[in-house]
Design a protein around this motif. Sequence first.
Motif, mmCIF file in Angstrom:
data_model
loop_
_atom_site.group_PDB
_atom_site.id
_atom_site.type_symbol
_atom_site.label_atom_id
_atom_site.label_comp_id
_atom_site.label_asym_id
_atom_site.label_seq_id
_atom_site.Cartn_x
_atom_site.Cartn_y
_atom_site.Cartn_z
ATOM 1 N N VAL A 517 0.864 -1.178 0.000
ATOM 2 C CA VAL A 517 0.000 0.000 0.000
ATOM 3 C C VAL A 517 0.902 1.230 0.000
ATOM 4 C CG1 VAL A 517 -1.918 -1.150 1.145
ATOM 5 C CG2 VAL A 517 -0.213 -0.002 2.525
ATOM 6 N N PHE A 518 0.594 2.221 -0.811
ATOM 7 C CA PHE A 518 1.431 3.411 -0.934
ATOM 8 C C PHE A 518 0.579 4.531 -1.527
ATOM 9 C CE2 PHE A 518 1.736 0.748 -4.671
ATOM 10 C CZ PHE A 518 1.580 1.624 -5.728
ATOM 11 N N PRO A 519 0.959 5.799 -1.358
ATOM 12 C CA PRO A 519 2.089 6.260 -0.539
ATOM 13 C C PRO A 519 1.791 6.091 0.947
ATOM 14 C CG PRO A 519 0.793 8.116 -1.275
ATOM 15 C CD PRO A 519 0.201 6.915 -1.955
ATOM 16 N N ASN A 520 2.790 6.190 1.746
ATOM 17 C CA ASN A 520 2.641 6.044 3.186
ATOM 18 C C ASN A 520 3.502 7.101 3.870
ATOM 19 O OD1 ASN A 520 2.075 5.131 5.716
ATOM 20 N ND2 ASN A 520 3.117 3.153 5.514
ATOM 21 N N PRO A 521 2.909 8.164 4.437
ATOM 22 C CA PRO A 521 1.484 8.422 4.693
ATOM 23 C C PRO A 521 0.686 8.667 3.398
ATOM 24 C CG PRO A 521 2.879 9.752 6.117
ATOM 25 C CD PRO A 521 3.768 9.172 5.071
ATOM 26 N N ARG A 525 -5.457 9.682 -1.751
ATOM 27 C CA ARG A 525 -5.702 8.350 -2.282
ATOM 28 C C ARG A 525 -4.627 7.382 -1.816
ATOM 29 N NH1 ARG A 525 -9.932 8.463 -5.404
ATOM 30 N NH2 ARG A 525 -9.727 6.216 -5.722
ATOM 31 N N LEU A 526 -5.046 6.145 -1.604
ATOM 32 C CA LEU A 526 -4.146 5.066 -1.236
ATOM 33 C C LEU A 526 -4.101 4.079 -2.401
ATOM 34 C CD1 LEU A 526 -2.517 3.689 1.138
ATOM 35 C CD2 LEU A 526 -4.620 2.397 1.584
ATOM 36 N N GLN A 527 -2.908 3.763 -2.875
ATOM 37 C CA GLN A 527 -2.746 2.800 -3.957
ATOM 38 C C GLN A 527 -2.551 1.404 -3.364
ATOM 39 O OE1 GLN A 527 -3.201 3.888 -7.079
ATOM 40 N NE2 GLN A 527 -3.458 5.936 -6.187
ATOM 41 N N LEU A 528 -3.195 0.421 -3.977
ATOM 42 C CA LEU A 528 -3.138 -0.958 -3.490
ATOM 43 C C LEU A 528 -2.585 -1.861 -4.584
ATOM 44 C CD1 LEU A 528 -6.776 -1.113 -2.067
ATOM 45 C CD2 LEU A 528 -4.723 -0.620 -0.768
ATOM 46 N N GLY A 573 -10.267 9.641 9.192
ATOM 47 C CA GLY A 573 -9.579 10.417 10.206
ATOM 48 C C GLY A 573 -8.082 10.149 10.195
ATOM 49 N N SER A 574 -7.293 11.120 10.639
ATOM 50 C CA SER A 574 -5.843 10.933 10.712
ATOM 51 C C SER A 574 -5.512 9.826 11.706
ATOM 52 C CB SER A 574 -5.161 12.231 11.150
ATOM 53 O OG SER A 574 -5.372 13.244 10.187
ATOM 54 N N GLY A 575 -4.508 9.015 11.359
ATOM 55 C CA GLY A 575 -4.107 7.969 12.284
ATOM 56 C C GLY A 575 -3.525 6.768 11.584
ATOM 57 N N LEU A 576 -3.270 5.727 12.378
ATOM 58 C CA LEU A 576 -2.658 4.498 11.894
ATOM 59 C C LEU A 576 -3.743 3.495 11.508
ATOM 60 C CD1 LEU A 576 -0.044 2.772 11.547
ATOM 61 C CD2 LEU A 576 -0.398 2.020 13.920
ATOM 62 N N TYR A 577 -3.565 2.844 10.360
ATOM 63 C CA TYR A 577 -4.499 1.832 9.874
ATOM 64 C C TYR A 577 -3.720 0.596 9.429
ATOM 65 C CZ TYR A 577 -7.957 5.596 9.751
ATOM 66 O OH TYR A 577 -8.798 6.615 10.093
ATOM 67 N N VAL A 578 -4.437 -0.514 9.315
ATOM 68 C CA VAL A 578 -3.830 -1.761 8.855
ATOM 69 C C VAL A 578 -4.681 -2.320 7.720
ATOM 70 C CG1 VAL A 578 -3.072 -4.085 9.458
ATOM 71 C CG2 VAL A 578 -2.961 -2.255 11.167
ATOM 72 N N LEU A 596 -2.825 11.016 6.817
ATOM 73 C CA LEU A 596 -2.579 12.349 7.356
ATOM 74 C C LEU A 596 -3.510 13.343 6.700
ATOM 75 C CD1 LEU A 596 1.314 12.692 7.584
ATOM 76 C CD2 LEU A 596 -0.320 12.325 9.443
ATOM 77 N N LYS A 597 -4.074 14.239 7.476
ATOM 78 C CA LYS A 597 -4.910 15.309 6.937
ATOM 79 C C LYS A 597 -4.035 16.451 6.445
ATOM 80 C CE LYS A 597 -9.058 13.720 7.531
ATOM 81 N NZ LYS A 597 -9.955 13.475 6.404
#
Length: 597
Positions: A517-521, A525-528, A573-578, A596-597
Amino acid sequence: MKRLILVILAPLILWAQKPYRGAEYRTLETFTYGRFEVRMKSAPVSGMLSSFFTYHEINSIDEWNEIDIEILGRYNDQIQFNTITAGVTNHVYYQDVPFNPHQDFHLYAIEWTPNYVAWYVDSVEVFRQTGDHISTLFRAQKLMMNIWPPASESWAGTLNENQLPAYAYYDLVRVYRYTPGENQDFTLLWQDDFNAFNTSRWQKATHSWDGNNSQFIEENAVLKDGYLILCLTMPTSTGYQGGAIHDEDVTAPYIARAWFLDDRIVLNFSESIKRQAAETASNYIIPGLTVKNARLLNDERTVVLEVSERDPQVIYHVIATNISDRSAAANRIKVESIAIKNGVTLPLVINLGSEQGSATYQADYVFNVDRPYGHEGGSKVIHPLSANFRGAQNDTLYRSELRGLNFYRVRLPDGSYRLTFFFAESEFNAAGQRRFDVFAEDQKIIEGLDIYERVGSFAAYVVTIDNVEVKDQQLDLYFKPLAGKATCSALKIEKSASDLHEKTNEPRIPRQSALRVFPNPANPRLQLEFELPRSGETELSFYDVSGKRVLVLKRGTLNGGIYRSSLDVSGWGSGLYVCVLKQEQRMVARQKFIVLK
C-alpha cells in the motif's frame, strides 16, 4: 330459538341464491412483505375474472390490506393491478400487455415491501406504487387465487352462461421472504408445483360475498397433471371437464424494456431468445443511429447494442425483426418498435434529497420503472444555504440528505464501478447515535459507519469503494441501520480505473502472497497492489488502531495473479491503519499505513 334458526339458515339461503359456482385456493400461512410469483393462464370469458392476490382477513374495513393481480376475461390485452387500503380505498392501474393472457401461460409477480409494491410480467417490472398509502400495507396477508363472476357488469362485462364452464390454470407458485440486502432482497421460502393438494399449506374456500355472483366450492378447485385448475361452473355441473391441459408457448417474444445505459442500449426481452438472430446487428434498426454490434447475455433474454454517438435531446426508437424464442414453435417477432428510455451518463453525481440539479450533479428521485435511478425509503432533509460542512469541497452536496433511506438503485451496464459516498452528521452530537452498514450487490462494503465518531458533526466524510461488480444491469445499494437511521448526502458513480476481477498484464504468477500500500502516509488516495499465487476466495480489510474494522472489500474468487486498485481515504480520520489480505479466510499478508490530513 327462531333467531338461531335464521342464523343457521342464512348461509344456506345465500348459497341457493348464487347462480354460479366458483373456486378459491388460499394459504393457511400469512405473510408480511415478500415476493409472490405465479405462472398462470387466465380464463377467456367475459363477465368473470381470474386472480392472484394477497389479502388480510379483516374485522373491519379500516383494516383492509390487499394487493391484486386480476385478469378480466373480457379483455385479451390487459391486466389490472390494485392495492386496497383502509376504508376499501382502491389504487387501480390498468396494464396493457402485448399478448393474450388467456392464450398461454405467463409469469406474474408481486413485490411487497415497506417502501413500494411492484408488479412484474414475464420477469420484468412493469408498474410500481409508492406514496403514503404503501406504509399502511403492513398487515399480515394470505396468498390467494380465485375465479368468480362480479355482479358489476360495467367492470367485468356481461357473463353468457352458455360459455361456461370456464377454467383458469395455475402451473406453479413461488413465495419469497423479504430479506433486504440479501439474495437481491428476496429469499425463496417455497415453491408449489401443484402435484398434490398440500393440506398443510393450502385450503379450498367455501364462502362468498356481496358482489360475487358465485359460491366458492371445494369441488371447483382441482389438481390435475401438475396444475391447479380453478373452475367457474353452473351449480348442476361442477368440477373440471376440460380434458388434457395445453401448455404450449404460442406468444412471440417482445421487447419489454429498452434503456440507454451510458454508451450502450440494453434490451430486455420477455423470454429466452435464439442467439444467432439476437446477435445479428441488422435485425435492429434505430433511425438516426447505426447499430455496430449486438451481444446476447448469458440470461439469453438481454441484448446489449453498441451504437453510434447519439444526441441526448432526441427520443430514439428501436425496431426489432426476425428474433425467435427458444420454444419448439420458434415463435418469431415480425416487426416491433419501442421507445428507448434515457438512462445515466457516467460519471454520475446525484445530490441525494435534492429536487434540483445543476451542471455538475443530478437531482434525486423516488425509484420507479421509468427512472434510471432513485431511492426507496427515507425523508428529505434540507439545510439552509448558510450551513457549512468542515472539509467539504462543495457544501451544496451536503445541504441536502436522505435520512432513513433503505435502498438506492441505478440502472447500469454490466461492469465494474467506483462508488463515492458523501456523508455528514447533521443531527447528533455524540457517537453511537447513528450507525449503519452499506451493501452493494448483496456484498457489505461499509461496516458499522458512525459518522460522528469519524469526523464529528457538520463535517464531510467521503468513502470511495472501487471495483463494485454489476451483473444484472442494475446497481443495488442497501443501507442497513444498526442504530438510528442511515443517511447519505450524495453519491458519485464512475467506471473503475482498474478491475480487481481482471489480472494485469504481468506475465508471471507470483510464487507467494504479497501486499503493498502506498504512498505512506496517504492522502487523498491510497494505492493498493497485491499478489496471489493461486485462485481462491479473497478479501481485503481495513482496520483502525483500536482494531475496529473500518472497511471490507469482498471480491469473491480471484485467480492467481497481480492486482492493482486505489482507494479514496480523504474522508478518513488521521491515524494508523492496517490493510489485511485474506484468502480462504486466512490472513496471507498485512501492511500498516498512516492517513494524514
